[in-house]
Write an enzyme that holds these catalytic residues in place. Structure first.
Site, PDB file in Angstrom:
ATOM      1  N   HIS A  18       0.814  -1.210   0.000  1.00  0.00           N
ATOM      2  CA  HIS A  18       0.000   0.000   0.000  1.00  0.00           C
ATOM      3  C   HIS A  18       0.851   1.264   0.000  1.00  0.00           C
ATOM      4  CE1 HIS A  18      -3.641  -2.321   0.618  1.00  0.00           C
ATOM      5  NE2 HIS A  18      -3.092  -2.939   1.642  1.00  0.00           N
ATOM      6  N   CYS A  39       7.670  -7.421  -7.049  1.00  0.00           N
ATOM      7  CA  CYS A  39       8.104  -8.619  -6.316  1.00  0.00           C
ATOM      8  C   CYS A  39       8.039  -9.889  -7.163  1.00  0.00           C
ATOM      9  CB  CYS A  39       7.235  -8.819  -5.072  1.00  0.00           C
ATOM     10  SG  CYS A  39       7.574  -7.691  -3.719  1.00  0.00           S
ATOM     11  N   ALA A  74      -6.620  -9.326  -1.652  1.00  0.00           N
ATOM     12  CA  ALA A  74      -5.698  -9.264  -0.513  1.00  0.00           C
ATOM     13  C   ALA A  74      -6.376  -9.648   0.795  1.00  0.00           C
ATOM     14  CB  ALA A  74      -5.104  -7.868  -0.418  1.00  0.00           C
ATOM     15  N   HIS A  86     -15.240 -20.180 -17.782  1.00  0.00           N
ATOM     16  CA  HIS A  86     -14.873 -21.578 -17.988  1.00  0.00           C
ATOM     17  C   HIS A  86     -15.160 -22.429 -16.755  1.00  0.00           C
ATOM     18  CE1 HIS A  86     -13.047 -20.289 -21.673  1.00  0.00           C
ATOM     19  NE2 HIS A  86     -12.199 -19.494 -21.058  1.00  0.00           N
ATOM     20  N   GLY A 170     -14.250 -15.145 -34.800  1.00  0.00           N
ATOM     21  CA  GLY A 170     -14.468 -15.434 -36.216  1.00  0.00           C
ATOM     22  C   GLY A 170     -13.878 -14.457 -37.208  1.00  0.00           C
ATOM     23  N   THR A 377     -15.300 -20.860 -32.421  1.00  0.00           N
ATOM     24  CA  THR A 377     -15.601 -19.924 -33.493  1.00  0.00           C
ATOM     25  C   THR A 377     -16.236 -20.576 -34.714  1.00  0.00           C
ATOM     26  OG1 THR A 377     -14.628 -18.381 -35.101  1.00  0.00           O
ATOM     27  CG2 THR A 377     -13.212 -20.129 -34.312  1.00  0.00           C
ATOM     28  N   GLU A 378     -17.103 -19.813 -35.335  1.00  0.00           N
ATOM     29  CA  GLU A 378     -17.760 -20.225 -36.573  1.00  0.00           C
ATOM     30  C   GLU A 378     -16.753 -20.475 -37.690  1.00  0.00           C
ATOM     31  OE1 GLU A 378     -21.167 -17.938 -39.113  1.00  0.00           O
ATOM     32  OE2 GLU A 378     -21.397 -18.038 -36.935  1.00  0.00           O
ATOM     33  N   ARG A 402     -26.917 -18.606 -37.668  1.00  0.00           N
ATOM     34  CA  ARG A 402     -26.774 -19.165 -36.327  1.00  0.00           C
ATOM     35  C   ARG A 402     -28.092 -19.654 -35.734  1.00  0.00           C
ATOM     36  NH1 ARG A 402     -22.433 -14.769 -33.837  1.00  0.00           N
ATOM     37  NH2 ARG A 402     -20.600 -15.692 -34.828  1.00  0.00           N
TER      38      ARG A 402
END
EC number: 1.3.2.4
Length: 571
Positions: A18, A39, A74, A86, A170, A377-378, A402
């Site tokens: 800080h 660090c 923190a 995911h 895409g 992706t398409e 789609r």
């Protein structure tokens, strides 16, 4: 130790992280992140030390400079941001399961005392234009406004930049570009207009579609001039010709475009504020915009005086409650979107008097991987992959629009299907290597083995691929009328990705005119308020074509920035 702060304090002082006065530096935590890097090293350096891990979370696909505090907290348990999209099993110290407990704009309206105190104070900043949202539309607007002479603040509620744009893979649709001409592809703005209207079931606003198609080449040129590589040109569903521009080798377009935009915003010293949420557009007694009330994650409420506000906050596909109210058939569907796509901008716009349109039109992307929740992706289909069901049979034109592809997949056994391709397709599109690395694309040296691995009828799959290859040789798909047959599937190994539709794009949104000005229910302009990208409605109609989103956000983002800067100069 239960969290990073407790761990660090065992060997270090508080001022190791800080500022000396103990105050947080800003909502972006600029100072604190600098201390982390001093660090532990940069993200790239840390990624090198963790490359042995199965999923190297530090080798991020995110553009920009990803801050350490995007994942590492923190004084409370950390949350891996990757887990917001995911379902990978990351083992991060001092972490808890991903969750998002974010109050809605309506709930925040109850903070009356804090809001009123902020509004009673002098403005924290005074600028010409405030842009809300750091996706492709937001960055384009901020850069365009800056280049037009405006002083700009760009705010982003998430800890990372890019919005949904960073996930787009895409391409960027554009017509009659230099890249197309070099490849002898004949196209025109008129044909792009026709394809877009047809794909949107002619519900689109023709005036907005004309802006999109007629300015698409300029948008590609603008991005290219800033350093983007858009030399590869592929085909996406609903397009009459190859017009989806992307990086050489078929890499994902979205993260690349956002990185270029971010780099150019940094060059222009645009004031970018992360973890900062747009709460309320402020107007004077005449109904003219005078600024915006924001809430920083750490600094709290304050207001910014500005002549113009540009909403570039994206859609609401991640908000399934809202999605299901508008389209009950999508209740419970997972989404391809980033976690911030919940519809904040729509609420802010409505509270400012903006009208919404086409809200009932919500698109499912047909190919979200069942494993890992990765949007595929398409372009994988555009470059030659086929779709088969568990019975090993093709069932649809793979590069249809789609909405049709999604409906066809949901009609199959298990409501999922498999993308099948070989090494020739893999080599044609570098993005595929990312899917393989994430473990969502199992491979085998024969179709029979692949079928056994994935629960597909291997004999039927072998026959299907042989049939498809014969159609490629003949140059015509007499089974499903697929318009492009780029290559036979007969090289090297074979791959399968199990996919199912996921809520992807919300076509509806704030009503705008051809200058990107937000309008009220009477189609009157709200002076000083602009909108660009997925937060707006009217461009895509009932269904968006693949490749039109990046074109939309860049084109209307640029336009909104230019117009907002002009407006500011006049006022």
């Amino acid at each position: 130790a239960d969290n990073l702060a407790e761990f660090h304090v065992q060997n270090q002082e508080c001022d190791s992280c800080h500022t000396p006065d103990g105050e947080l530096s800003n909502d972006s935590l600029t100072y604190e992140n600098t201390q982390c890097v001093s660090c532990h090293g940069t993200l790239e350096e840390v990624a090198e030390t963790t490359k042995h891990e199965h999923y190297n979370a530090h080798a991020s696909h995110f553009p920009g400079e990803v801050a350490c505090t995007s994942c590492h907290s923190a004084h409370e348990k950390s949350m891996v941001y990757c887990d917001s999209c995911h379902s990978f099993d990351f083992n991060m110290p001092y972490a808890k399961k991903w969750q998002r407990d974010e109050p809605t704009i309506a709930e925040l309206a109850k903070d009356k005392s804090e809001r009123q105190a902020a509004l009673a104070s002098a403005p924290h900043d005074t600028v010409d234009v405030v842009v809300v949202g750091s996706g492709g539309a937001g960055f384009s607007a901020a850069i365009s406004a800056t280049d037009s002479g405006a002083k700009v603040i760009l705010i982003e509620k998430e800890p990372v930049i890019g919005g949904n744009a960073k996930l787009a893979a895409g391409g960027m649709n554009a017509a009659w570009t230099d890249q197309q001409k070099a490849k002898k592809i004949t196209d025109s703005p008129e044909l792009m207009f026709e394809d877009t209207m047809k794909g949107g079931q002619n519900i689109n606003d023709p005036a907005l579609v004309k802006v999109l198609s007629s300015h698409s080449k300029d948008s590609v040129d603008w991005m290219t001039a800033m350093g983007a590589d858009l030399t590869d040109v592929g085909m996406m569903g609903g397009a009459s010709v190859n017009r989806a521009h992307r990086p050489t080798g078929g890499a994902g377009v979205g993260a690349h475009v956002v990185q270029v935009l971010y780099d150019n915003a940094v060059k222009r010293n645009i004031d970018l504020r992360m973890n900062t949420r747009g709460i309320e557009v402020l107007k004077d007694d005449k109904g003219t915009v005078k600024g915006i009330l924001v809430k920083g994650m750490y600094k709290g409420y304050y207001w910014v005086k500005a002549d113009a506000v540009i909403l570039a906050t994206g859609g609401f596909a991640k908000n399934n409650e809202r999605v299901a109210k508008l389209d009950p058939s999508l209740k419970g569907f997972i989404s391809t979107n980033q976690p911030g796509a919940v519809g904040d901008g729509l609420d802010v716009a409505e509270n400012a008097g903006g009208a919404l349109k086409d809200m009932q039109y919500i698109q499912a992307h047909p190919t979200l991987s069942v494993k890992g929740g990765v949007m595929v992706t398409e372009a994988v289909r555009g470059n030659g992959a086929i779709l088969v069901n568990r019975e090993g049979k093709r069932f649809v034109n793979e590069i249809t629009t789609r909405d049709k592809a999604s409906a066809a997949i949901l009609a199959q056994t298990g409501k999922s299907a498999y993308l099948i391709f070989d090494d020739s397709v893999r080599k044609s599109l570098s993005k595929i290597d990312k899917y393989i690395g994430l473990g969502v694309a199992p491979t085998a040296d024969s179709l029979v083995k692949l079928g056994k691995m994935e629960g597909i009828d291997g004999k039927a799959l072998t026959e299907t691929v042989a049939r498809y290859n014969s159609l490629v040789s003949s140059g015509k798909d007499t089974d499903f009328e697929r318009p492009n047959l780029p290559r036979a599937l007969n090289e090297g190994n074979y791959y399968a990705i199990e996919v199912t539709p996921g809520v992807h794009h919300t076509m509806g949104g704030v009503m705008i005119d051809t200058k990107a000005e937000v309008m009220n229910a009477k189609k009157q302009v709200i002076p000083g308020l602009y909108g660009a990208g997925e937060v707006t409605g009217g461009v895509h109609g009932a269904n968006r074509l693949g490749g039109n989103a990046i074109s939309d956000i860049i084109t209307f983002g640029r336009l909104a920035g230019e117009e907002a800067a002009k407006y500011s100069k006049k006022n």
